[in-house]
Design a protein around this motif. Structure first.
Motif, PDB file in Angstrom:
ATOM      1  N   HIS A   1       0.835  -1.167  -0.020  1.00 44.97           N
ATOM      2  CA  HIS A   1      -0.067  -0.146   0.023  1.00 44.97           C
ATOM      3  C   HIS A   1       0.892   1.049   0.062  1.00 44.97           C
ATOM      4  O   HIS A   1       1.959   1.323  -0.672  1.00 44.97           O
ATOM      5  CB  HIS A   1      -1.151  -0.058   0.998  1.00 44.97           C
ATOM      6  CG  HIS A   1      -1.953  -1.054   1.004  1.00 44.97           C
ATOM      7  ND1 HIS A   1      -2.846  -1.242  -0.012  1.00 44.97           N
ATOM      8  CD2 HIS A   1      -2.065  -2.310   1.827  1.00 44.97           C
ATOM      9  CE1 HIS A   1      -3.396  -2.434  -0.004  1.00 44.97           C
ATOM     10  NE2 HIS A   1      -3.252  -2.815   1.389  1.00 44.97           N
ATOM     11  N   SER A   2       0.473   2.308   0.747  1.00 47.74           N
ATOM     12  CA  SER A   2       1.345   3.516   0.451  1.00 47.74           C
ATOM     13  C   SER A   2       2.092   3.673   2.036  1.00 47.74           C
ATOM     14  O   SER A   2       1.676   4.590   2.991  1.00 47.74           O
ATOM     15  CB  SER A   2       0.237   4.729   0.497  1.00 47.74           C
ATOM     16  OG  SER A   2      -0.411   4.512  -0.528  1.00 47.74           O
ATOM     17  N   GLN A   3       3.079   3.077   2.226  1.00 51.42           N
ATOM     18  CA  GLN A   3       3.873   2.831   3.491  1.00 51.42           C
ATOM     19  C   GLN A   3       5.205   3.261   3.367  1.00 51.42           C
ATOM     20  O   GLN A   3       5.974   3.256   4.292  1.00 51.42           O
ATOM     21  CB  GLN A   3       3.626   1.640   4.133  1.00 51.42           C
ATOM     22  CG  GLN A   3       2.288   1.269   4.641  1.00 51.42           C
ATOM     23  CD  GLN A   3       2.075   0.157   5.521  1.00 51.42           C
ATOM     24  OE1 GLN A   3       3.080  -0.330   6.179  1.00 51.42           O
ATOM     25  NE2 GLN A   3       0.951  -0.061   6.078  1.00 51.42           N
TER      26      GLN A   3
ATOM     27  N   SER B   1     -11.622  14.972  -8.891  1.00 54.40           N
ATOM     28  CA  SER B   1     -11.460  14.414  -7.703  1.00 54.40           C
ATOM     29  C   SER B   1     -10.001  14.178  -7.205  1.00 54.40           C
ATOM     30  O   SER B   1      -9.362  13.416  -7.826  1.00 54.40           O
ATOM     31  CB  SER B   1     -12.341  13.243  -7.463  1.00 54.40           C
ATOM     32  OG  SER B   1     -12.260  12.371  -6.355  1.00 54.40           O
ATOM     33  N   ALA B   2      -9.939  14.537  -6.013  1.00 54.33           N
ATOM     34  CA  ALA B   2      -8.386  14.263  -5.454  1.00 54.33           C
ATOM     35  C   ALA B   2      -8.445  12.817  -5.310  1.00 54.33           C
ATOM     36  O   ALA B   2      -7.275  12.253  -5.362  1.00 54.33           O
ATOM     37  CB  ALA B   2      -8.033  15.171  -4.172  1.00 54.33           C
ATOM     38  N   LEU B   3      -9.423  12.197  -4.777  1.00 56.70           N
ATOM     39  CA  LEU B   3      -9.432  10.942  -4.610  1.00 56.70           C
ATOM     40  C   LEU B   3      -8.973  10.061  -5.631  1.00 56.70           C
ATOM     41  O   LEU B   3      -8.489   9.009  -5.828  1.00 56.70           O
ATOM     42  CB  LEU B   3     -10.451  10.283  -3.900  1.00 56.70           C
ATOM     43  CG  LEU B   3     -10.606   8.876  -3.415  1.00 56.70           C
ATOM     44  CD1 LEU B   3      -9.774   8.292  -2.432  1.00 56.70           C
ATOM     45  CD2 LEU B   3     -12.053   8.511  -2.510  1.00 56.70           C
TER      46      LEU B   3
ATOM     47  N   LEU C   1      -2.685   7.597  -9.832  1.00 56.83           N
ATOM     48  CA  LEU C   1      -1.209   7.643  -9.438  1.00 56.83           C
ATOM     49  C   LEU C   1      -1.032   6.402  -8.796  1.00 56.83           C
ATOM     50  O   LEU C   1       0.322   5.709  -9.284  1.00 56.83           O
ATOM     51  CB  LEU C   1      -0.876   8.911  -8.692  1.00 56.83           C
ATOM     52  CG  LEU C   1      -1.094  10.500  -9.314  1.00 56.83           C
ATOM     53  CD1 LEU C   1      -0.204  11.275  -8.249  1.00 56.83           C
ATOM     54  CD2 LEU C   1      -0.188  10.260 -10.613  1.00 56.83           C
ATOM     55  N   ARG C   2      -1.722   5.839  -7.956  1.00 54.36           N
ATOM     56  CA  ARG C   2      -1.305   4.817  -7.069  1.00 54.36           C
ATOM     57  C   ARG C   2      -1.256   3.618  -8.302  1.00 54.36           C
ATOM     58  O   ARG C   2      -0.510   2.707  -8.236  1.00 54.36           O
ATOM     59  CB  ARG C   2      -2.311   4.482  -6.303  1.00 54.36           C
ATOM     60  CG  ARG C   2      -2.450   3.261  -5.331  1.00 54.36           C
ATOM     61  CD  ARG C   2      -1.386   3.375  -4.266  1.00 54.36           C
ATOM     62  NE  ARG C   2      -1.223   2.040  -3.419  1.00 54.36           N
ATOM     63  CZ  ARG C   2      -0.557   0.931  -3.701  1.00 54.36           C
ATOM     64  NH1 ARG C   2      -0.031   1.112  -5.045  1.00 54.36           N
ATOM     65  NH2 ARG C   2      -0.608   0.068  -3.144  1.00 54.36           N
ATOM     66  N   GLN C   3      -2.148   3.502  -9.348  1.00 54.77           N
ATOM     67  CA  GLN C   3      -2.121   2.342 -10.291  1.00 54.77           C
ATOM     68  C   GLN C   3      -0.740   2.646 -11.084  1.00 54.77           C
ATOM     69  O   GLN C   3      -0.417   1.721 -11.637  1.00 54.77           O
ATOM     70  CB  GLN C   3      -3.253   2.626 -11.280  1.00 54.77           C
ATOM     71  CG  GLN C   3      -4.845   2.306 -10.518  1.00 54.77           C
ATOM     72  CD  GLN C   3      -6.002   2.753 -11.371  1.00 54.77           C
ATOM     73  OE1 GLN C   3      -5.881   3.526 -12.301  1.00 54.77           O
ATOM     74  NE2 GLN C   3      -6.995   2.216 -10.964  1.00 54.77           N
ATOM     75  N   GLN C   4      -0.261   3.807 -11.111  1.00 57.72           N
ATOM     76  CA  GLN C   4       0.897   4.119 -11.913  1.00 57.72           C
ATOM     77  C   GLN C   4       2.060   3.663 -11.019  1.00 57.72           C
ATOM     78  O   GLN C   4       3.257   3.956 -11.413  1.00 57.72           O
ATOM     79  CB  GLN C   4       0.989   5.212 -12.314  1.00 57.72           C
ATOM     80  CG  GLN C   4      -0.045   6.027 -13.486  1.00 57.72           C
ATOM     81  CD  GLN C   4       0.036   5.226 -14.598  1.00 57.72           C
ATOM     82  OE1 GLN C   4       1.169   4.901 -15.218  1.00 57.72           O
ATOM     83  NE2 GLN C   4      -0.932   4.878 -15.220  1.00 57.72           N
TER      84      GLN C   4
ATOM     85  N   ALA D   1     -10.423   5.690   0.448  1.00 57.50           N
ATOM     86  CA  ALA D   1      -8.962   5.942   0.190  1.00 57.50           C
ATOM     87  C   ALA D   1      -8.359   4.473   0.921  1.00 57.50           C
ATOM     88  O   ALA D   1      -7.383   4.050   0.100  1.00 57.50           O
ATOM     89  CB  ALA D   1      -8.443   7.074   1.024  1.00 57.50           C
ATOM     90  N   GLN D   2      -8.530   3.904   1.822  1.00 57.27           N
ATOM     91  CA  GLN D   2      -8.294   2.907   2.706  1.00 57.27           C
ATOM     92  C   GLN D   2      -8.256   1.678   1.690  1.00 57.27           C
ATOM     93  O   GLN D   2      -7.325   0.837   1.291  1.00 57.27           O
ATOM     94  CB  GLN D   2      -8.623   2.700   3.853  1.00 57.27           C
ATOM     95  CG  GLN D   2      -8.260   1.435   4.475  1.00 57.27           C
ATOM     96  CD  GLN D   2      -6.704   1.502   4.885  1.00 57.27           C
ATOM     97  OE1 GLN D   2      -6.422   2.456   5.806  1.00 57.27           O
ATOM     98  NE2 GLN D   2      -5.656   0.702   4.412  1.00 57.27           N
ATOM     99  N   ALA D   3      -9.268   1.562   1.124  1.00 62.48           N
ATOM    100  CA  ALA D   3      -9.853   0.507   0.013  1.00 62.48           C
ATOM    101  C   ALA D   3      -8.921   0.475  -1.245  1.00 62.48           C
ATOM    102  O   ALA D   3      -8.589  -0.452  -1.675  1.00 62.48           O
ATOM    103  CB  ALA D   3     -11.291   0.325  -0.359  1.00 62.48           C
ATOM    104  N   LEU D   4      -8.584   1.708  -1.520  1.00 63.14           N
ATOM    105  CA  LEU D   4      -8.025   1.727  -2.541  1.00 63.14           C
ATOM    106  C   LEU D   4      -6.377   1.748  -2.553  1.00 63.14           C
ATOM    107  O   LEU D   4      -5.341   1.867  -3.358  1.00 63.14           O
ATOM    108  CB  LEU D   4      -8.200   3.251  -3.557  1.00 63.14           C
ATOM    109  CG  LEU D   4      -9.745   3.279  -4.068  1.00 63.14           C
ATOM    110  CD1 LEU D   4      -9.824   4.585  -4.542  1.00 63.14           C
ATOM    111  CD2 LEU D   4      -9.649   2.284  -5.330  1.00 63.14           C
ATOM    112  N   GLY D   5      -5.963   1.488  -1.306  1.00 59.14           N
ATOM    113  CA  GLY D   5      -4.545   1.375  -0.924  1.00 59.14           C
ATOM    114  C   GLY D   5      -3.904   2.892  -0.835  1.00 59.14           C
ATOM    115  O   GLY D   5      -2.372   2.884  -1.024  1.00 59.14           O
ATOM    116  N   ILE D   6      -4.402   3.810  -0.379  1.00 53.22           N
ATOM    117  CA  ILE D   6      -3.994   5.162  -0.374  1.00 53.22           C
ATOM    118  C   ILE D   6      -3.851   5.264   1.141  1.00 53.22           C
ATOM    119  O   ILE D   6      -4.965   5.663   1.618  1.00 53.22           O
ATOM    120  CB  ILE D   6      -4.845   6.300  -1.263  1.00 53.22           C
ATOM    121  CG1 ILE D   6      -4.990   5.966  -2.683  1.00 53.22           C
ATOM    122  CG2 ILE D   6      -4.611   7.600  -0.850  1.00 53.22           C
ATOM    123  CD1 ILE D   6      -6.253   6.561  -3.266  1.00 53.22           C
TER     124      ILE D   6
END
Length: 310
Positions: free
Chosen positions: A4-6, A61-63, A69-72, A97-102
């Motif tokens: 995720h985003s860690q 939408s920022a989300l 970007l996360r997909q990239q 956001a959590q579900a999308l790994g952000i």
């Protein structure tokens, strides 16, 4: 392997000198330019901030932009402003956001709608940034804002906050900063810093002994006219006259602005824990600014698929 985003979170906890930069979502449905600008920042920043209706101007939408970007394979910091959503909408976006790994969220109150391109829009401001930070803490504990359990799982969000070391009210700045700390802010990104003596005073008084990182906001000034526009239109920011004169006298003002930004990065390295770079519509220049400041690329691409567990 980090999932995720860690990566940003890990760098914070390792007390690395942190580098973030800002990109704006598109003014339309095509994200290609945003993606290209974010790709320029690979290996140079720990995370990329995605703005949420900055200056109350309509954008994607920022989300959604953060998810793209996360997909990239680019780690985002999702900015979430209270202006446009009530507490139901804010919590819904945080769960999404959590579900999308952000995992990184910058909690903001939001700019007034009168400053933007839809001045007749209705503001919400059901919450403000301190209360939003508290909501993030509650969601991480498995509870909604009313204390009801999240039956389908708690979040693991890394919440941050904005700070303005150049605030004219020192007591107000201290009170707000302390409230954000108490509400669970894990990192702070500052507004544009032009007065580094003021930043030094902030770091050695109000922020003294605080174990959460503070990133100084560094803005690329493109010309004297650009600096004067900021002085007129951005509340609480004052670009010193000597910098405006320096830009006005330069044969290549943009290049001079890059030199100024690089110098400011060097100042910030002596005072705080990182920098947050803003180069509106010229994000591709950020790597060169970092080079000029003597900051080498990160040891590895922190947003590569291997690093992010994709």
């Amino acid at each position: 392997m980090l999932s995720h985003s860690q990566v940003f979170r890990t760098a914070v906890r390792a007390k690395e000198f942190l580098i973030t930069a800002e990109v704006m979502p598109p003014k339309g449905a095509n994200p290609d330019r945003m993606i290209a600008m974010a790709q320029c920042l690979r290996q140079r920043v720990h995370a990329v901030n995605v703005t949420d209706g900055s200056r109350a101007v309509l954008r994607m939408s920022a989300l959604a932009a953060a998810a793209i970007l996360r997909q990239q394979g680019i780690e985002p910091i999702f900015q979430l402003a209270c202006r446009d959503r009530n507490r139901i909408g804010l919590q819904a976006d945080l769960l999404g956001a959590q579900a999308l790994g952000i995992g990184n969220v910058l909690a903001l109150t939001g700019d007034p709608v009168k400053a933007g391109d839809h001045p007749d829009a209705r503001s919400v401001f059901d919450l403000e940034s301190v209360r939003l930070l508290q909501v993030i803490q509650q969601l991480n504990q498995g509870l909604d804002i009313n204390g009801n359990p999240l039956t389908d799982g708690a979040t693991d969000l890394f919440g941050g906050a904005a700070v303005d070391p150049q605030s004219p009210s020192w007591s107000g700045l201290q009170r707000r900063f302390e409230r954000k700390l108490a509400a669970g802010a894990q990192f702070f990104q500052s507004q544009l810093v032009a007065d580094f003596d003021r930043l030094d005073k902030f770091m050695n008084t109000i922020a003294r002994g605080v174990d959460k990182p503070i990133l100084a906001g560094i803005f690329l000034l493109k010309s004297a006219k650009n600096a004067e526009f900021i002085n007129r239109n951005v509340p609480g920011v004052h670009i010193p006259q000597h910098l405006i004169d320096r830009l006005a006298a330069a044969s290549n003002p943009l290049r001079e602005g890059m030199k100024i930004a690089a110098e400011q990065v060097q100042y910030a390295r002596q005072l705080c824990h990182g920098v947050h770079l803003m180069a509106v519509k010229r994000e591709e220049l950020i790597p060169e600014i970092l080079d000029m400041a003597g900051l080498a690329p990160l040891r590895s691409d922190p947003s590569s698929p291997a690093q992010m567990g994709l």
